[in-house]
Enzyme design. Structure first.
Site, mmCIF file in Angstrom:
data_model
loop_
_atom_site.group_PDB
_atom_site.id
_atom_site.type_symbol
_atom_site.label_atom_id
_atom_site.label_comp_id
_atom_site.label_asym_id
_atom_site.label_seq_id
_atom_site.Cartn_x
_atom_site.Cartn_y
_atom_site.Cartn_z
ATOM 1 N N HIS A 53 0.862 -1.190 0.000
ATOM 2 C CA HIS A 53 0.000 0.000 0.000
ATOM 3 C C HIS A 53 0.897 1.239 0.000
ATOM 4 O O HIS A 53 2.065 1.180 0.406
ATOM 5 C CB HIS A 53 -0.881 0.018 1.243
ATOM 6 C CG HIS A 53 -1.955 -1.023 1.225
ATOM 7 N ND1 HIS A 53 -3.054 -0.954 2.034
ATOM 8 C CD2 HIS A 53 -2.096 -2.160 0.499
ATOM 9 C CE1 HIS A 53 -3.834 -2.001 1.817
ATOM 10 N NE2 HIS A 53 -3.269 -2.745 0.887
ATOM 11 N N GLU A 55 0.978 3.849 1.929
ATOM 12 C CA GLU A 55 1.501 4.200 3.250
ATOM 13 C C GLU A 55 2.624 3.259 3.668
ATOM 14 O O GLU A 55 3.642 3.690 4.224
ATOM 15 C CB GLU A 55 0.381 4.158 4.302
ATOM 16 C CG GLU A 55 -0.747 5.130 4.045
ATOM 17 C CD GLU A 55 -1.866 4.563 3.163
ATOM 18 O OE1 GLU A 55 -2.953 5.158 3.168
ATOM 19 O OE2 GLU A 55 -1.662 3.534 2.480
ATOM 20 N N CYS A 83 -5.869 1.909 5.508
ATOM 21 C CA CYS A 83 -6.504 0.666 5.941
ATOM 22 C C CYS A 83 -5.969 0.278 7.319
ATOM 23 O O CYS A 83 -4.997 0.860 7.806
ATOM 24 C CB CYS A 83 -6.229 -0.437 4.920
ATOM 25 S SG CYS A 83 -4.553 -1.103 5.035
ATOM 26 N N CYS A 86 -2.156 -0.499 7.411
ATOM 27 C CA CYS A 86 -1.321 0.698 7.344
ATOM 28 C C CYS A 86 -1.391 1.486 8.652
ATOM 29 O O CYS A 86 -0.372 1.981 9.148
ATOM 30 C CB CYS A 86 -1.744 1.565 6.168
ATOM 31 S SG CYS A 86 -1.420 0.783 4.567
#
Length: 157
Positions: A53, A55, A83, A86
């Site tokens: 992801h 992040e 999410c 993260c």
């Protein structure tokens, strides 16, 4: 434009650029003392790694740049609502502030919301769809794993 808006706009521009290359529309920055330390975009489709992801990528790059997994004093600016994975990673590495431009509600019509995952994780293990259980296995021939780790971390005299 204030600093927060500037950093969020930069994260959104990363997301637009990633989407234009066929990636998912997410970008993130790690900022320390007003300076961008690292950036990341969602690379799930190119890496086939569900943990890449934006992040997470920004955190990885920031940790490498700073030479430490400790990101205390840093802030993360993300194009979308981070999410649970993260968010947990940010907490574990000490990030003290998170700001995001698009909410789970904004992403829901496009299949880009993680609200259901947040809701699932808030339930007790026994009520979650994933089977989760504690099985206290210990190796009789070895010292307790955590005690051994602590012993190895102690300064040698």
């Amino acid at each position: 434009m204030n600093q927060e808006t500037h950093f969020l706009s930069s994260a959104i521009e990363l997301a637009y650029a990633n989407a234009a290359k066929g990636g998912r529309p997410f970008g993130a920055l790690v900022v320390k003392e007003g300076e961008v330390i690292a950036t990341g975009v969602n690379e799930i489709l190119t890496t086939c790694d569900p943990t890449t992801h934006a992040e997470m990528q920004a955190i990885r790059h920031a940790s490498q740049k700073l030479g430490s997994p400790d990101l205390r004093g840093c802030a993360v600016y993300a194009s979308g609502h981070p999410c649970p994975m993260c968010m947990a990673a940010m907490r574990l590495c000490g990030v003290g502030e998170v700001a995001f431009a698009y909410s789970n509600e904004d992403g829901e019509p496009f299949g880009l919301s993680t609200a259901a995952v947040y809701a699932e994780l808030a339930r007790p293990f026994s009520q979650q769809s994933m089977k989760i259980r504690y099985v206290p296995v210990r190796l009789e021939s070895r010292l307790d794993l955590y005690a051994e780790w602590k012993r190895l971390q102690s300064p040698r005299l």
